[in-house]
Write a protein that holds these residues in place. Sequence first.
Motif, PDB file in Angstrom:
ATOM      1  N   GLN A 132     -21.440 -28.361  17.443  1.00 24.91           N
ATOM      2  CA  GLN A 132     -20.730 -26.803  18.328  1.00 24.91           C
ATOM      3  C   GLN A 132     -22.641 -26.686  17.951  1.00 24.91           C
ATOM      4  O   GLN A 132     -23.135 -27.132  16.798  1.00 24.91           O
ATOM      5  CB  GLN A 132     -20.163 -26.303  17.443  1.00 24.91           C
ATOM      6  N   PRO A 133     -23.372 -25.594  18.188  1.00 27.63           N
ATOM      7  CA  PRO A 133     -24.678 -25.420  17.452  1.00 27.63           C
ATOM      8  C   PRO A 133     -24.468 -24.463  16.633  1.00 27.63           C
ATOM      9  O   PRO A 133     -23.507 -24.259  16.373  1.00 27.63           O
ATOM     10  CB  PRO A 133     -25.154 -24.723  19.338  1.00 27.63           C
ATOM     11  N   VAL A 134     -25.630 -24.839  16.185  1.00 26.40           N
ATOM     12  CA  VAL A 134     -25.619 -23.950  14.399  1.00 26.40           C
ATOM     13  C   VAL A 134     -27.152 -23.250  14.856  1.00 26.40           C
ATOM     14  O   VAL A 134     -28.199 -22.923  14.924  1.00 26.40           O
ATOM     15  CB  VAL A 134     -26.938 -24.705  13.583  1.00 26.40           C
ATOM     16  N   THR A 135     -26.238 -21.634  15.198  1.00 19.62           N
ATOM     17  CA  THR A 135     -27.226 -20.896  16.211  1.00 19.62           C
ATOM     18  C   THR A 135     -27.989 -19.482  14.727  1.00 19.62           C
ATOM     19  O   THR A 135     -27.820 -18.323  14.986  1.00 19.62           O
ATOM     20  CB  THR A 135     -27.408 -20.867  17.266  1.00 19.62           C
ATOM     21  N   ASP A 136     -27.216 -19.040  13.678  1.00 23.19           N
ATOM     22  CA  ASP A 136     -27.030 -18.544  12.653  1.00 23.19           C
ATOM     23  C   ASP A 136     -28.350 -18.236  12.633  1.00 23.19           C
ATOM     24  O   ASP A 136     -28.564 -16.934  13.247  1.00 23.19           O
ATOM     25  CB  ASP A 136     -26.456 -18.383  11.353  1.00 23.19           C
ATOM     26  N   LEU A 145     -27.826 -15.233  22.119  1.00 23.85           N
ATOM     27  CA  LEU A 145     -27.385 -16.407  22.512  1.00 23.85           C
ATOM     28  C   LEU A 145     -26.189 -16.761  23.825  1.00 23.85           C
ATOM     29  O   LEU A 145     -26.149 -15.684  24.836  1.00 23.85           O
ATOM     30  CB  LEU A 145     -26.339 -17.029  21.672  1.00 23.85           C
ATOM     31  N   GLY A 146     -25.825 -18.243  24.911  1.00 20.04           N
ATOM     32  CA  GLY A 146     -25.261 -17.829  25.643  1.00 20.04           C
ATOM     33  C   GLY A 146     -24.280 -18.537  25.703  1.00 20.04           C
ATOM     34  O   GLY A 146     -22.878 -18.947  24.539  1.00 20.04           O
ATOM     35  N   VAL A 147     -24.067 -19.720  26.466  1.00 23.83           N
ATOM     36  CA  VAL A 147     -22.853 -20.786  26.653  1.00 23.83           C
ATOM     37  C   VAL A 147     -22.104 -21.034  25.314  1.00 23.83           C
ATOM     38  O   VAL A 147     -23.430 -21.755  24.602  1.00 23.83           O
ATOM     39  CB  VAL A 147     -22.907 -21.985  27.362  1.00 23.83           C
ATOM     40  N   VAL A 153     -32.389 -20.283  26.705  1.00 22.90           N
ATOM     41  CA  VAL A 153     -33.695 -20.223  27.014  1.00 22.90           C
ATOM     42  C   VAL A 153     -33.453 -20.903  28.556  1.00 22.90           C
ATOM     43  O   VAL A 153     -32.740 -21.056  29.284  1.00 22.90           O
ATOM     44  CB  VAL A 153     -33.738 -22.105  26.460  1.00 22.90           C
ATOM     45  N   SER A 154     -35.498 -20.016  29.306  1.00 23.38           N
ATOM     46  CA  SER A 154     -34.799 -20.357  30.485  1.00 23.38           C
ATOM     47  C   SER A 154     -35.571 -21.925  30.475  1.00 23.38           C
ATOM     48  O   SER A 154     -35.519 -23.166  29.444  1.00 23.38           O
ATOM     49  CB  SER A 154     -37.298 -19.866  30.547  1.00 23.38           C
ATOM     50  N   ARG A 155     -35.909 -22.196  32.215  1.00 19.31           N
ATOM     51  CA  ARG A 155     -35.717 -23.670  31.921  1.00 19.31           C
ATOM     52  C   ARG A 155     -37.021 -23.964  31.592  1.00 19.31           C
ATOM     53  O   ARG A 155     -37.320 -25.646  31.634  1.00 19.31           O
ATOM     54  CB  ARG A 155     -35.711 -23.678  33.639  1.00 19.31           C
ATOM     55  N   ALA A 156     -37.567 -22.932  31.374  1.00 21.96           N
ATOM     56  CA  ALA A 156     -38.762 -23.729  30.607  1.00 21.96           C
ATOM     57  C   ALA A 156     -38.911 -23.589  29.249  1.00 21.96           C
ATOM     58  O   ALA A 156     -39.776 -23.696  27.815  1.00 21.96           O
ATOM     59  CB  ALA A 156     -40.464 -22.260  30.821  1.00 21.96           C
ATOM     60  N   MET A 157     -37.743 -23.562  28.834  1.00 18.22           N
ATOM     61  CA  MET A 157     -37.348 -24.044  27.388  1.00 18.22           C
ATOM     62  C   MET A 157     -37.523 -22.651  26.507  1.00 18.22           C
ATOM     63  O   MET A 157     -37.617 -23.412  24.939  1.00 18.22           O
ATOM     64  CB  MET A 157     -37.445 -25.155  26.592  1.00 18.22           C
ATOM     65  N   GLU A 158     -37.619 -21.505  26.985  1.00 16.96           N
ATOM     66  CA  GLU A 158     -37.897 -20.315  26.135  1.00 16.96           C
ATOM     67  C   GLU A 158     -37.423 -19.576  25.719  1.00 16.96           C
ATOM     68  O   GLU A 158     -36.264 -19.055  26.600  1.00 16.96           O
ATOM     69  CB  GLU A 158     -39.533 -19.942  27.211  1.00 16.96           C
ATOM     70  N   THR A 159     -37.536 -19.418  24.597  1.00  9.79           N
ATOM     71  CA  THR A 159     -36.055 -18.245  23.851  1.00  9.79           C
ATOM     72  C   THR A 159     -36.633 -16.776  24.694  1.00  9.79           C
ATOM     73  O   THR A 159     -37.077 -16.886  25.410  1.00  9.79           O
ATOM     74  CB  THR A 159     -35.868 -18.296  22.689  1.00  9.79           C
ATOM     75  N   THR A 164     -41.267 -18.187  21.488  1.00  7.21           N
ATOM     76  CA  THR A 164     -40.853 -19.584  21.074  1.00  7.21           C
ATOM     77  C   THR A 164     -40.024 -19.841  21.889  1.00  7.21           C
ATOM     78  O   THR A 164     -39.423 -19.523  23.345  1.00  7.21           O
ATOM     79  CB  THR A 164     -39.887 -18.095  20.414  1.00  7.21           C
ATOM     80  N   TYR A 165     -39.778 -21.376  21.431  1.00  6.40           N
ATOM     81  CA  TYR A 165     -39.030 -22.530  22.722  1.00  6.40           C
ATOM     82  C   TYR A 165     -38.286 -22.929  21.520  1.00  6.40           C
ATOM     83  O   TYR A 165     -38.340 -22.553  20.434  1.00  6.40           O
ATOM     84  CB  TYR A 165     -40.076 -23.398  23.143  1.00  6.40           C
ATOM     85  N   ALA A 166     -36.915 -23.623  22.354  1.00  2.00           N
ATOM     86  CA  ALA A 166     -36.000 -24.448  21.604  1.00  2.00           C
ATOM     87  C   ALA A 166     -35.416 -25.253  21.949  1.00  2.00           C
ATOM     88  O   ALA A 166     -36.400 -25.390  23.674  1.00  2.00           O
ATOM     89  CB  ALA A 166     -34.713 -23.713  21.315  1.00  2.00           C
ATOM     90  N   ALA A 167     -34.944 -26.526  21.760  1.00  5.80           N
ATOM     91  CA  ALA A 167     -35.001 -27.904  22.692  1.00  5.80           C
ATOM     92  C   ALA A 167     -33.172 -28.570  21.666  1.00  5.80           C
ATOM     93  O   ALA A 167     -33.592 -28.096  20.714  1.00  5.80           O
ATOM     94  CB  ALA A 167     -35.483 -28.933  22.948  1.00  5.80           C
ATOM     95  N   GLY A 168     -32.875 -28.999  22.277  1.00  7.37           N
ATOM     96  CA  GLY A 168     -31.497 -29.955  21.330  1.00  7.37           C
ATOM     97  C   GLY A 168     -30.851 -29.904  21.589  1.00  7.37           C
ATOM     98  O   GLY A 168     -29.542 -28.375  22.675  1.00  7.37           O
ATOM     99  N   ASP A 169     -29.601 -30.133  20.704  1.00  2.35           N
ATOM    100  CA  ASP A 169     -28.580 -29.806  20.786  1.00  2.35           C
ATOM    101  C   ASP A 169     -27.653 -28.328  20.014  1.00  2.35           C
ATOM    102  O   ASP A 169     -26.563 -28.001  20.276  1.00  2.35           O
ATOM    103  CB  ASP A 169     -27.267 -30.740  18.822  1.00  2.35           C
ATOM    104  N   CYS A 170     -28.848 -26.919  20.127  1.00  2.00           N
ATOM    105  CA  CYS A 170     -28.547 -25.815  19.714  1.00  2.00           C
ATOM    106  C   CYS A 170     -28.704 -25.057  20.934  1.00  2.00           C
ATOM    107  O   CYS A 170     -29.058 -24.278  20.736  1.00  2.00           O
ATOM    108  CB  CYS A 170     -29.543 -25.903  18.160  1.00  2.00           C
ATOM    109  N   VAL A 171     -29.333 -25.821  21.819  1.00  2.00           N
ATOM    110  CA  VAL A 171     -29.687 -24.811  23.020  1.00  2.00           C
ATOM    111  C   VAL A 171     -28.851 -24.700  24.228  1.00  2.00           C
ATOM    112  O   VAL A 171     -27.620 -25.799  24.606  1.00  2.00           O
ATOM    113  CB  VAL A 171     -30.887 -25.086  23.796  1.00  2.00           C
ATOM    114  N   GLU A 172     -28.440 -24.268  25.149  1.00  2.00           N
ATOM    115  CA  GLU A 172     -28.246 -24.254  26.618  1.00  2.00           C
ATOM    116  C   GLU A 172     -28.919 -25.415  27.517  1.00  2.00           C
ATOM    117  O   GLU A 172     -29.646 -25.993  27.291  1.00  2.00           O
ATOM    118  CB  GLU A 172     -27.607 -22.921  27.039  1.00  2.00           C
TER     119      GLU A 172
END
Lengths: 337, 337
Positions: A132-136, A145-147, A153-159, A164-172
């Motif tokens: 599960q994502p760690v998003t605290d 947060l989403g799913v 994140v957008s398709r550009a990986m922007e929050t 501020t960008y995010a990627a990996g197991d913590c994102v949708e």
Amino acid sequence: MPVRPPIAGLDLPGVYLLRSMEDSFAVHTHLEAQAPRSAVIIGGGYIGLEMADALTHRGLSVTVVEHGASVLKNFDTSLGQHVAAELRRHGVQVVSGVGIEDIVQEGAQLRVGGSEGFSTSTDLVLVGVGVQPVTDLAQSAGVTLGVRNAIRVSRAMETNVPNTYAAGDCVETWHHLLGRPTYLPLGTTAHKQGRIAGENAVGGCREFAGTLGTQVVKVFELAAARTGLRDTQAVEAGFDPLTVESTYWDHKVYYPGAHELRIRVTGDRKTGRLLGAQMLGYWHGEVAKRIDVFATALFQGMCIDDLNALDLSYTPPLSSPWDPVQMSAQAWVKQNR
Amino acid sequence: MPVRPPIAGLDLPGVYLLRSMEDSFAVHTHLEAQAPRSAVIIGGGYIGLEMADALTHRGLSVTVVEHGASVLKNFDTSLGQHVAAELRRHGVQVVSGVGIEDIVQEGAQLRVGGSEGFSTSTDLVLVGVGVQPVTDLAQSAGVTLGVRNAIRVSRAMETNVPNTYAAGDCVETWHHLLGRPTYLPLGTTAHKQGRIAGENAVGGCREFAGTLGTQVVKVFELAAARTGLRDTQAVEAGFDPLTVESTYWDHKVYYPGAHELRIRVTGDRKTGRLLGAQMLGYWHGEVAKRIDVFATALFQGMCIDDLNALDLSYTPPLSSPWDPVQMSAQAWVKQNR
């Protein structure tokens, strides 16, 4: 982080939740220091089955306990059953339809108990029932947060927080076929997302094309691979799916070492569009990169019949003049008439 | 039928031209009855190299003589040289740049002589220097011939004689990228053409999508695969090609059994469009179906950079989170900047 299932006794010595490098070092140290002779693995997903393979090779007597009806739940049951048979052929006990409830210390051993009267003693327990994502931290910083509480994140990986960008197991994860965000934490996806987030963070302009849920796992001598949608997902997405299973040799049978290759092709009855594929065969039978032919065709929105026009490579030790990918396409088209 | 090169002595006992089932039975009978201890193979194409592999496994001492600069002439020399090294590693003598001129009986043996002062004695000679279409019958029936005297066919596989269809090694082959007919007699193509000719002959309406020249050959422990255009062909077709070679592990090196995988990617400098790929690696390193990812992308007209968006399968025993196909695409894009 790993999902921590509601099982009593998860903190006992000899019980490990599988996720991080530290977890694997801890398990390795335990194996070296304690020389356990048996293990119970809770969870029959790809992590659990890889551990069953590895521990059996180390000489442990292994039991895999799966809550669902079959191991490898993200494959159709007909293939999952062959994977279970492969596990048993290598001495692994496979128990399905059992939910583990508690683990208790019993002398030098651990007693693992669950539903359906399941009870067994073992030296080691591994738990791999998902992540599960760690998003605290993100949430406390105002990130939406989403799913499944993954970072939106957008398709550009922007929050939602500018720049501020995010990627990996913590994102949708955007799904290329479903056209909506999902949660699919895989290394391949994390790499792609990271590249796009990084490029955009320094002024680039890329969009993540999305996942197809492509995966492969080796279980003893088998490789199981999949890409795209299964029937239930396809129905959800508004398609009218048909799945056809067929079996071929992975190369010309007159050349030594041919093995059976099972392929399940899923397509839309009305349009003939390819929606997904699952494959199970000998791990040196080019299963992984054969599913990638489907994955590439899927990415491009090809119809199943058009797979027959692809100029795929052939030599008797490695394929057939019609590659099994194409023969499975022909079987699908025939059944959809 | 096989090309019959201008070599004196081709009809001597112990000399075989390779093409048909009958040829292979004759060679097999010779091997069983005469137990030859050595063989000279004239021609370093895929047929010649497969025979070198097979005869070495039967215990013969094998010499391959190639007229050109390197074996496997339809691959770039940098890869052909590695194939030659693999042949030598298994005890095969590889002689290149020599044209064979005559074969003479010398007691129980055959003496094979050629340019550059080449001369050797051997028990068996195999000749595999290509094939040519047999089209006398067609021509006498009024059928128009085309490239290399192969039967001229439309994309529907119809000859100039109405309602007369042709397919296989006797016909021209449409090239998907060159957009013109070529002569490329391969089993994969013959199967596709035959299906289309058959369907159209009974009232169907299909077009042959064309070949990409996709091929793979196993030579001892290596597999060499290719698809699409090489530099020279790409220039002919009006492209501005760049070819970039890079080397990867075929799977994660921390998992046992990883081997080097060499990939040459050819693309158009101006548009970034994928034009072709060549690959050389361990024969169980999924070389054949990895080239098929390129072949599928090529068929769809993809750009090299877009290969990075493909959701390809990964597990440590079989690939990397970025598949080597994608890492080679990244190497190409970097060099084309």
